[in-house]
Design an enzyme around this catalytic site. Structure first.
Site, PDB file in Angstrom:
ATOM      1  N   ARG A 188       0.824  -1.225   0.000  1.00  9.25           N
ATOM      2  CA  ARG A 188       0.000   0.000   0.000  1.00  9.25           C
ATOM      3  C   ARG A 188       0.858   1.275   0.000  1.00  9.25           C
ATOM      4  O   ARG A 188       0.348   2.356   0.290  1.00  9.25           O
ATOM      5  CB  ARG A 188      -0.970   0.039   1.199  1.00  9.25           C
ATOM      6  CG  ARG A 188      -1.878  -1.194   1.311  1.00  9.25           C
ATOM      7  CD  ARG A 188      -2.713  -1.384   0.060  1.00  9.25           C
ATOM      8  NE  ARG A 188      -3.800  -2.335   0.224  1.00  9.25           N
ATOM      9  CZ  ARG A 188      -4.046  -3.353  -0.615  1.00  9.25           C
ATOM     10  NH1 ARG A 188      -3.258  -3.586  -1.659  1.00  9.25           N
ATOM     11  NH2 ARG A 188      -5.093  -4.131  -0.422  1.00  9.25           N
ATOM     12  N   LEU A 189       2.137   1.139  -0.355  1.00  9.90           N
ATOM     13  CA  LEU A 189       3.024   2.307  -0.395  1.00  9.90           C
ATOM     14  C   LEU A 189       3.114   2.813  -1.847  1.00  9.90           C
ATOM     15  O   LEU A 189       4.163   2.758  -2.490  1.00  9.90           O
ATOM     16  CB  LEU A 189       4.396   1.945   0.181  1.00  9.90           C
ATOM     17  CG  LEU A 189       4.331   1.544   1.665  1.00  9.90           C
ATOM     18  CD1 LEU A 189       5.678   1.073   2.164  1.00  9.90           C
ATOM     19  CD2 LEU A 189       3.824   2.716   2.504  1.00  9.90           C
TER      20      LEU A 189
END
Ligand SMILES: Cc1cc2nc3c(=O)[nH]c(=O)nc-3n(C[C@H](O)[C@H](O)[C@H](O)COP(=O)(O)O)c2cc1C
Ligand SMILES: Cc1ncc(COP(=O)(O)O)c(C=O)c1O
Length: 211
Positions: free
Chosen positions: A190-191
């Site tokens: 999720r980066l």
């Protein structure tokens, strides 16, 4: 999938780096849109248009992107529709494209204006005759009594115009002039990468946002 709580995908197929991204967001859009055209099987030009009512209530729907350039992003619709009425009161709008196959999202925010009548005529004339008759027959966004009433109206306009229906006055294009365009590339954990371009006078500046 029955229970969405267990559905989770990690995004690992790409990256968006400052050294590779274009200085001008339109160039970046052109590059990504061309790739979507090759990779996305259906409706790569489908985008979510969000408008806001006079009471400040947002609403969204899909429209098709039919052109883009330095001056903005063009779509066509019925000017008397819900979206048309909302845009008449509040021209601020947003467009969103999401291409799952590329793990990419593009957010575009700005203000809309109607395209010229010539531009609307030119696009309308490219549409299949059935779609052109449909534009006459459908009082878009209004309550209608039945499917049959719609078919009946199509038959009436077919009898009136034959195979050459002109453009209805209330059907045409809007051009959204972007003030901000964000390119989102999914990344692991999720980066994600998020590059936001903001208009500053004649230029664009670019910043990176936290995912
Ligand atoms: C793939 C797809 C493409 C669509 N393209 C358009 C379009 O280009 N123009 C349009 O007016 N409606 C289009 N629609 C229908 C709109 O989503 C919407 O139902 C319609 O415009 C009425 O919206 P409104 O009542 O909020 O004005 C499309 C729908 C889908 C699913
Ligand atoms: C209601 C409606 N109007 C207009 C359009 C755009 O039609 P065209 O591709 O002929 O421009 C669509 C496309 O799905 C639509 O659903």
């Amino acid at each position: 999938m029955t229970d969405p709580i267990h559905h989770r995908i990690d995004y690992t197929s790409g990256a968006l780096d400052e050294t590779e991204a274009a200085d001008n967001p339109l160039d970046q859009f052109r590059f990504w849109f061309a790739e979507a055209g090759r990779v996305v099987e259906r409706d790569p030009n489908a985008m979510t248009l969000s408008t806001v009512s006079a009471e400040g209530r947002p609403s969204s729907r899909i429209v098709l992107l039919r052109g883009y350039g330095e001056d903005g992003f063009v779509f066509f619709t019925n000017y008397d529709s819900r979206k048309g009425n909302e845009l008449a009161v509040n021209p601020h709008a947003s467009l969103l494209l999401f291409w799952a196959a590329l793990e990419r999202q593009i957010r575009i925010e700005g203000t809309v204006s109607k395209v010229s009548e010539d531009e609307s005529d030119a696009y309308f004339s490219l549409r299949p005759v059935g779609n052109r008759l449909g534009a006459w027959a459908s009082p878009q966004s209004q309550v209608i009594p039945s499917r049959e009433s719609l078919s009946q109206r199509v038959r009436e306009f077919e009898a009136r115009f034959g195979s050459a229906p002109p453009r209805p006055e209330n059907w045409g294009g809007y051009r959204l002039r972007p003030e901000a365009i964000e390119f989102w590339q999914g990344r692991a954990d999720r980066l994600h990468d998020r590059l936001l371009y903001r208009r500053e006078g004649e230029c664009w500046n670019r910043v990176r946002l936290a995912p």
